[in-house]
Design a protein around this motif. Structure first.
Motif, mmCIF file in Angstrom:
data_model
loop_
_atom_site.group_PDB
_atom_site.id
_atom_site.type_symbol
_atom_site.label_atom_id
_atom_site.label_comp_id
_atom_site.label_asym_id
_atom_site.label_seq_id
_atom_site.Cartn_x
_atom_site.Cartn_y
_atom_site.Cartn_z
ATOM 1 N N VAL A 96 0.829 -1.213 0.000
ATOM 2 C CA VAL A 96 0.000 0.000 0.000
ATOM 3 C C VAL A 96 0.861 1.260 0.000
ATOM 4 C CG1 VAL A 96 -1.740 1.308 1.307
ATOM 5 C CG2 VAL A 96 -1.879 -1.185 1.186
ATOM 6 N N ASN A 97 1.882 1.286 0.843
ATOM 7 C CA ASN A 97 2.738 2.461 1.007
ATOM 8 C C ASN A 97 4.206 2.008 1.008
ATOM 9 O OD1 ASN A 97 3.737 5.001 1.511
ATOM 10 N ND2 ASN A 97 2.871 5.183 3.553
ATOM 11 N N PRO A 98 4.747 1.649 -0.172
ATOM 12 C CA PRO A 98 6.123 1.139 -0.208
ATOM 13 C C PRO A 98 7.141 2.206 0.176
ATOM 14 C CG PRO A 98 5.288 1.493 -2.427
ATOM 15 C CD PRO A 98 4.146 1.749 -1.492
ATOM 16 N N MET A 99 8.188 1.752 0.858
ATOM 17 C CA MET A 99 9.255 2.674 1.232
ATOM 18 C C MET A 99 10.050 3.039 -0.020
ATOM 19 S SD MET A 99 10.731 1.404 4.927
ATOM 20 C CE MET A 99 11.499 -0.053 4.285
ATOM 21 N N PRO A 100 10.208 4.322 -0.301
ATOM 22 C CA PRO A 100 10.950 4.738 -1.500
ATOM 23 C C PRO A 100 12.462 4.824 -1.252
ATOM 24 C CG PRO A 100 9.889 6.637 -0.506
ATOM 25 C CD PRO A 100 9.508 5.446 0.326
ATOM 26 N N PHE A 101 12.970 3.896 -0.444
ATOM 27 C CA PHE A 101 14.398 3.837 -0.123
ATOM 28 C C PHE A 101 14.704 2.432 0.380
ATOM 29 C CE2 PHE A 101 12.160 5.177 3.647
ATOM 30 C CZ PHE A 101 12.753 4.450 4.682
ATOM 31 N N ASP A 102 15.982 2.136 0.547
ATOM 32 C CA ASP A 102 16.422 0.825 1.004
ATOM 33 C C ASP A 102 16.323 0.750 2.525
ATOM 34 O OD1 ASP A 102 17.684 -1.561 1.587
ATOM 35 O OD2 ASP A 102 19.593 -1.018 0.664
ATOM 36 N N GLY A 103 15.302 0.111 3.019
ATOM 37 C CA GLY A 103 15.071 0.005 4.452
ATOM 38 C C GLY A 103 16.156 -0.758 5.197
ATOM 39 N N LYS A 104 16.964 -1.536 4.488
ATOM 40 C CA LYS A 104 18.049 -2.277 5.140
ATOM 41 C C LYS A 104 19.144 -1.339 5.642
ATOM 42 C CE LYS A 104 17.239 -6.320 2.350
ATOM 43 N NZ LYS A 104 17.495 -6.794 1.013
ATOM 44 N N ARG A 105 19.198 -0.108 5.096
ATOM 45 C CA ARG A 105 20.208 0.851 5.528
ATOM 46 C C ARG A 105 19.620 1.933 6.430
ATOM 47 N NH1 ARG A 105 22.540 3.419 0.795
ATOM 48 N NH2 ARG A 105 20.798 2.655 -0.426
ATOM 49 N N LEU A 106 18.415 1.729 6.903
ATOM 50 C CA LEU A 106 17.771 2.647 7.838
ATOM 51 C C LEU A 106 18.355 2.436 9.233
ATOM 52 C CD1 LEU A 106 15.387 4.586 8.664
ATOM 53 C CD2 LEU A 106 14.066 2.491 9.031
ATOM 54 N N ILE A 107 18.746 3.508 9.883
ATOM 55 C CA ILE A 107 19.222 3.453 11.252
ATOM 56 C C ILE A 107 18.139 4.077 12.125
ATOM 57 C CG2 ILE A 107 20.949 4.299 12.875
ATOM 58 C CD1 ILE A 107 22.898 4.406 10.520
ATOM 59 N N TYR A 108 17.794 3.412 13.211
ATOM 60 C CA TYR A 108 16.756 3.948 14.083
ATOM 61 C C TYR A 108 17.054 3.584 15.526
ATOM 62 C CZ TYR A 108 15.012 -0.835 13.974
ATOM 63 O OH TYR A 108 14.906 -2.194 14.077
ATOM 64 N N GLY A 109 16.434 4.313 16.412
ATOM 65 C CA GLY A 109 16.569 4.017 17.829
ATOM 66 C C GLY A 109 15.627 4.863 18.646
ATOM 67 N N GLY A 110 15.361 4.420 19.859
ATOM 68 C CA GLY A 110 14.521 5.149 20.785
ATOM 69 C C GLY A 110 15.382 5.847 21.835
ATOM 70 N N PHE A 111 14.972 7.059 22.208
ATOM 71 C CA PHE A 111 15.784 7.883 23.088
ATOM 72 C C PHE A 111 14.948 8.531 24.192
ATOM 73 C CE2 PHE A 111 17.742 7.649 18.981
ATOM 74 C CZ PHE A 111 19.094 7.487 19.240
ATOM 75 N N GLU A 112 15.456 8.422 25.398
ATOM 76 C CA GLU A 112 14.869 9.104 26.539
ATOM 77 C C GLU A 112 15.335 10.559 26.504
ATOM 78 O OE1 GLU A 112 15.342 8.993 31.396
ATOM 79 O OE2 GLU A 112 16.317 7.467 30.171
ATOM 80 N N VAL A 113 14.425 11.482 26.624
ATOM 81 C CA VAL A 113 14.789 12.901 26.654
ATOM 82 C C VAL A 113 15.405 13.214 28.015
ATOM 83 C CG1 VAL A 113 13.930 15.263 26.532
ATOM 84 C CG2 VAL A 113 12.965 13.515 25.021
ATOM 85 N N VAL A 114 16.602 13.823 28.015
ATOM 86 C CA VAL A 114 17.255 14.179 29.264
ATOM 87 C C VAL A 114 17.422 15.686 29.423
ATOM 88 C CG1 VAL A 114 18.404 11.951 29.576
ATOM 89 C CG2 VAL A 114 19.556 13.767 28.296
#
Length: 117
Positions: A96-114
């Motif tokens: 339905v909504n394909p990623m227009p980039f290579d998701g294998k090279r996506l860097i992500y993470g969750g961060f606590e605001v300090v």
């Protein structure tokens, strides 16, 4: 304090408009599931380093541009519950909504605001 999900990826420069539309569509879903804000940034001044840099981290090719984005959540608990729903939301499925980039090279993470000044 809020909780942040951060993302860095390399997007084919020719896919800029497709990426923006993909992000707008995704923002609707993330916000419906509790995100307070979604920010998408298209690289404009992103130098390539010798040891570390955004382009090196995502293996950016000459015909690609680095994007940097983040989601603001009210808490990690809200984020964890929402992400489980977002990942199965039919509006964000690849057919339905394909990623227009290579998701294998996506860097992500969750961060606590300090610090939030």
């Amino acid at each position: 304090m809020n909780y942040i999900d951060g993302f860095v990826a390399a997007v084919p420069t020719a896919n800029r408009e497709a990426y923006i539309q993909h992000a707008r569509d995704a923002a609707v879903v993330f916000k419906e599931h509790g995100a307070l804000r979604m920010v998408e940034c298209w690289g404009d001044d992103v130098p390539e380093g010798k040891l570390t840099s955004f382009p090196l981290a995502v293996q950016c090719r000459p015909d690609e541009t680095v994007i940097f984005s983040w989601l603001v959540w009210p808490s990690r608990e809200v984020r964890d519950q929402a992400m489980a729903k977002v990942m199965v939301d039919p509006r964000l499925q690849p057919d339905v909504n394909p990623m227009p980039f290579d998701g294998k090279r996506l860097i992500y993470g969750g961060f606590e605001v300090v610090v939030d000044e």
